[in-house]
Write an enzyme that holds these catalytic residues in place. Structure first.
Site, PDB file in Angstrom:
ATOM      1  N   ARG A 109       0.938  -1.266  -0.049  1.00 14.37           N
ATOM      2  CA  ARG A 109      -0.030  -0.044   0.080  1.00 14.37           C
ATOM      3  C   ARG A 109       0.872   1.162  -0.129  1.00 14.37           C
ATOM      4  NH1 ARG A 109      -4.870  -2.535   1.402  1.00 14.37           N
ATOM      5  NH2 ARG A 109      -6.168  -1.036   0.218  1.00 14.37           N
ATOM      6  N   ASP A 141      -3.833  -0.816  -7.299  1.00 16.97           N
ATOM      7  CA  ASP A 141      -4.433  -1.397  -6.020  1.00 16.97           C
ATOM      8  C   ASP A 141      -5.749  -1.670  -6.189  1.00 16.97           C
ATOM      9  OD1 ASP A 141      -5.191  -1.802  -3.377  1.00 16.97           O
ATOM     10  OD2 ASP A 141      -4.079  -0.307  -2.322  1.00 16.97           O
ATOM     11  N   SER A 147      -8.214  -1.223  -3.184  1.00 17.58           N
ATOM     12  CA  SER A 147      -8.808   0.136  -2.744  1.00 17.58           C
ATOM     13  C   SER A 147     -10.114   0.431  -3.519  1.00 17.58           C
ATOM     14  CB  SER A 147      -7.764   0.968  -3.114  1.00 17.58           C
ATOM     15  OG  SER A 147      -6.795   0.936  -1.910  1.00 17.58           O
ATOM     16  N   TYR A 168      -2.523  -1.667   8.873  1.00 19.51           N
ATOM     17  CA  TYR A 168      -3.390  -2.835   9.334  1.00 19.51           C
ATOM     18  C   TYR A 168      -3.552  -2.786  10.680  1.00 19.51           C
ATOM     19  CZ  TYR A 168      -3.228  -4.194   4.318  1.00 19.51           C
ATOM     20  OH  TYR A 168      -3.320  -4.141   2.778  1.00 19.51           O
TER      21      TYR A 168
HETATM   22  P1  NAD Z   1      -8.921  -3.356   6.073  1.00 28.76           P
HETATM   23  O1  NAD Z   1      -9.906  -3.557   5.124  1.00 28.76           O
HETATM   24  O2  NAD Z   1      -7.588  -4.092   6.460  1.00 28.76           O
HETATM   25  O3  NAD Z   1      -9.391  -2.766   7.690  1.00 28.76           O
HETATM   26  C1  NAD Z   1     -10.452  -1.860   7.840  1.00 28.76           C
HETATM   27  C2  NAD Z   1     -10.447  -0.954   9.182  1.00 28.76           C
HETATM   28  O4  NAD Z   1     -10.803  -1.803  10.121  1.00 28.76           O
HETATM   29  C3  NAD Z   1      -8.911  -0.729   9.405  1.00 28.76           C
HETATM   30  O5  NAD Z   1      -8.756   0.764   9.426  1.00 28.76           O
HETATM   31  C4  NAD Z   1      -8.957  -1.071  10.775  1.00 28.76           C
HETATM   32  O6  NAD Z   1      -7.928  -0.490  11.702  1.00 28.76           O
HETATM   33  C5  NAD Z   1     -10.087  -1.303  11.271  1.00 28.76           C
HETATM   34  N1  NAD Z   1     -10.482  -2.051  12.262  1.00 28.76           N
HETATM   35  C6  NAD Z   1      -9.808  -3.412  12.714  1.00 28.76           C
HETATM   36  N2  NAD Z   1     -10.354  -3.935  13.909  1.00 28.76           N
HETATM   37  C7  NAD Z   1     -11.147  -2.805  14.392  1.00 28.76           C
HETATM   38  C8  NAD Z   1     -11.842  -2.968  15.517  1.00 28.76           C
HETATM   39  N3  NAD Z   1     -11.998  -3.995  16.345  1.00 28.76           N
HETATM   40  N4  NAD Z   1     -12.752  -1.821  15.723  1.00 28.76           N
HETATM   41  C9  NAD Z   1     -12.798  -0.840  14.921  1.00 28.76           C
HETATM   42  N5  NAD Z   1     -11.969  -1.007  13.572  1.00 28.76           N
HETATM   43  C10 NAD Z   1     -11.082  -1.996  13.467  1.00 28.76           C
HETATM   44  O7  NAD Z   1      -8.396  -1.707   5.642  1.00 28.76           O
HETATM   45  P2  NAD Z   1      -7.778  -1.364   4.160  1.00 28.76           P
HETATM   46  O8  NAD Z   1      -9.035  -0.396   3.474  1.00 28.76           O
HETATM   47  O9  NAD Z   1      -7.401  -2.615   3.267  1.00 28.76           O
HETATM   48  O10 NAD Z   1      -6.661  -0.316   4.337  1.00 28.76           O
HETATM   49  C11 NAD Z   1      -5.718  -0.928   5.039  1.00 28.76           C
HETATM   50  C12 NAD Z   1      -4.592   0.031   5.218  1.00 28.76           C
HETATM   51  O11 NAD Z   1      -3.955   0.544   3.952  1.00 28.76           O
HETATM   52  C13 NAD Z   1      -4.936   1.620   5.729  1.00 28.76           C
HETATM   53  O12 NAD Z   1      -4.406   2.028   6.685  1.00 28.76           O
HETATM   54  C14 NAD Z   1      -5.096   2.254   4.588  1.00 28.76           C
HETATM   55  O13 NAD Z   1      -5.225   3.831   4.974  1.00 28.76           O
HETATM   56  C15 NAD Z   1      -3.966   1.963   3.986  1.00 28.76           C
HETATM   57  N6  NAD Z   1      -4.031   2.143   2.326  1.00 28.76           N
HETATM   58  C16 NAD Z   1      -2.953   2.799   1.844  1.00 28.76           C
HETATM   59  C17 NAD Z   1      -3.099   2.767   0.348  1.00 28.76           C
HETATM   60  C18 NAD Z   1      -1.671   3.489  -0.293  1.00 28.76           C
HETATM   61  O14 NAD Z   1      -0.931   3.982   0.478  1.00 28.76           O
HETATM   62  N7  NAD Z   1      -1.581   3.187  -1.488  1.00 28.76           N
HETATM   63  C19 NAD Z   1      -3.974   2.385  -0.393  1.00 28.76           C
HETATM   64  C20 NAD Z   1      -5.141   1.769   0.240  1.00 28.76           C
HETATM   65  C21 NAD Z   1      -5.069   1.684   1.736  1.00 28.76           C
END
Ligand code: NAD
Length: 387
Positions: free
Chosen positions: A126, A134, A137, A232
């Site tokens: 990410r 991605d 996303s 994560y």
């Molecule tokens: P994900 O689907 O893995 O998780 C969803 C959310 O659930 C996360 O924010 C996590 O902290 C939250 N979560 C987990 N357990 C929880 C609980 N018990 N109670 C409340 N919330 C809880 O997330 P994603 O969309 O795959 O994104 C993962 C990471 O990657 C994030 O930090 C996102 O900002 C980052 N990201 C970066 C890029 C990039 O830089 N290119 C692109 C997409 C996502």
């Protein structure tokens, strides 16, 4: 090199891995493209649209897969619908798609055995450089958007505040649990529809992002660290879970709509919303469990189904992107095209496992699973089988 795209055979799947717009770019980049006749039909992309950009329409999927240097897929290749796609894959074929290796370890083993070089776009790091590739996303964003629309369609109330000659109705309260890609899109969508929106996450750094879409942040001070690295989350400690439970009871009881999106390590869904919390909501309230693919965030969720608990509807949809196949395919296809273009010169994809993007999302090569996370899941399964 020849890129092949065949029809997706998974039940309910309507997306296609490559749309004509991307074919045009790849043909210009020197690739030959073969598309199985009808592969784009369910997403609204007719054979003629592919032919218009010089992609070849082919009627024999077996010959198409066997002739491919690169096979593009939405889902992992499978022997579904009376086809033997996995058996048709030739050694050294480069397979690129959203393979979801941690959820499909058996399929990854079968794919590795073919000798294919398999890249999974949902394992792409990410990072800013990889953002355009991605698929996780772009597809999560669709789920967040569509999840709110599902809730709005089922809710026996307006989402926005509305004033009319008959008086005023107040906006619905929408509460989102987990505020990464899907959660933030759900918040933004609910906000645009006029709801009062609140969200929580275990990673306190997302507070600012929640507020940037006009939502209120609620959270607890965690005793342990909930961050597993790379953005994560990891499982909360028992003490933190208990403190989170008290906060959730408060918010959920007051909400008309709850959207859950929480995942651990991007894959598995912690059980966060208990049956008791659901029973505390007003009849007519809606929960949309967007973590259903990972098992669901609600105790009562049945992935792929919708259940009623004292008048509260708990919807646990699977594969929401497939319900919006035209734009889902367009975005997915652009992601794959960015991946191919980044590593190609004059119609040839260059393998470079020193590159952090390729290294991060390479699942299998030389008939072996090389992706550590997938190997860990397979080892755990083997241990479980022996125990
Ligand atoms: P994900 O689907 O893995 O998780 C969803 C959310 O659930 C996360 O924010 C996590 O902290 C939250 N979560 C987990 N357990 C929880 C609980 N018990 N109670 C409340 N919330 C809880 O997330 P994603 O969309 O795959 O994104 C993962 C990471 O990657 C994030 O930090 C996102 O900002 C980052 N990201 C970066 C890029 C990039 O830089 N290119 C692109 C997409 C996502």
């Amino acid at each position: 090199m020849k890129i092949a795209v065949v029809r997706e055979c998974h039940p309910q799947e309507r997306r296609v891995a490559l749309v004509p717009e991307s074919c045009e770019k790849l043909v210009r980049g020197g690739f030959d493209i073969g598309i199985e006749s009808g592969a784009g039909a369910a997403a609204g992309y007719a054979d003629e649209a592919y032919q218009a950009v010089d992609a070849e329409i082919e009627t024999d999927p077996r010959a198409l897969v066997q002739s491919a240097d690169i096979l593009l897929r939405v889902n992992p290749p499978s022997n579904l619908d009376g086809r033997s796609e996995v058996d048709w894959i030739q050694p050294s074929t480069i397979v690129v798609g959203s393979l979801m290796p941690l959820r499909h370890p058996r399929e990854m083993e079968a794919l590795a055995k073919t000798g294919a070089i398999a890249f999974s776009t949902d394992a792409i790091p990410r990072t800013t450089r990889a953002q355009a590739m991605d698929t996780l996303s772009s597809m999560s964003s669709i789920s967040g958007y569509k999840g709110v629309l599902l809730a709005a369609a089922e809710l026996p109330r307006y989402l926005p505040m509305l004033s009319s000659a008959a008086g005023t109705v107040f906006p619905a309260r929408v509460f989102v649990i987990g505020a990464a890609v899907a959660g933030l899109q759900a918040l933004a969508t609910a906000k645009r529809l006029g709801a009062t929106v609140t969200a929580t996450d275990v990673r306190p750094e997302v507070k600012e992002q929640i507020e940037s879409v006009g939502a209120r942040y609620v959270g607890i001070e965690l005793e342990g660290d909930a961050s597993a690295g790379g953005g994560y989350a990891k499982e909360l400690s028992a003490a933190d879970r208990e403190r989170q439970r008290e906060m959730l009871v408060d918010e959920i009881t007051r909400s008309d709509v709850v959207i859950t999106t929480a995942l651990i390590g991007g894959v598995f869904a912690p059980k966060i919303v208990t049956e008791e919390m659901i029973r505390s909501m007003r009849p007519g309230s809606i929960i949309v469990d967007l973590a259903a693919e990972g098992g669901g965030n609600c105790e009562v969720s049945v992935p792929g189904e919708s259940v009623d608990v004292d008048g509260v509807r708990v919807i646990a949809p699977l594969n929401l992107p497939a319900t919006m196949p035209e734009h889902a395919s367009l975005l997915f296809s652009r992601n794959l095209t960015h991946f191919i273009e980044t590593f190609s010169t004059e119609g040839t994809f260059e393998l470079d496992t020193e590159d952090e993007i390729q290294a991060g999302c390479l699942i299998a090569t030389n008939r072996e699973i090389v992706h550590q996370g997938t190997r860990d899941v397979i080892d755990a399964m083997l241990k479980g089988a022996r125990a």
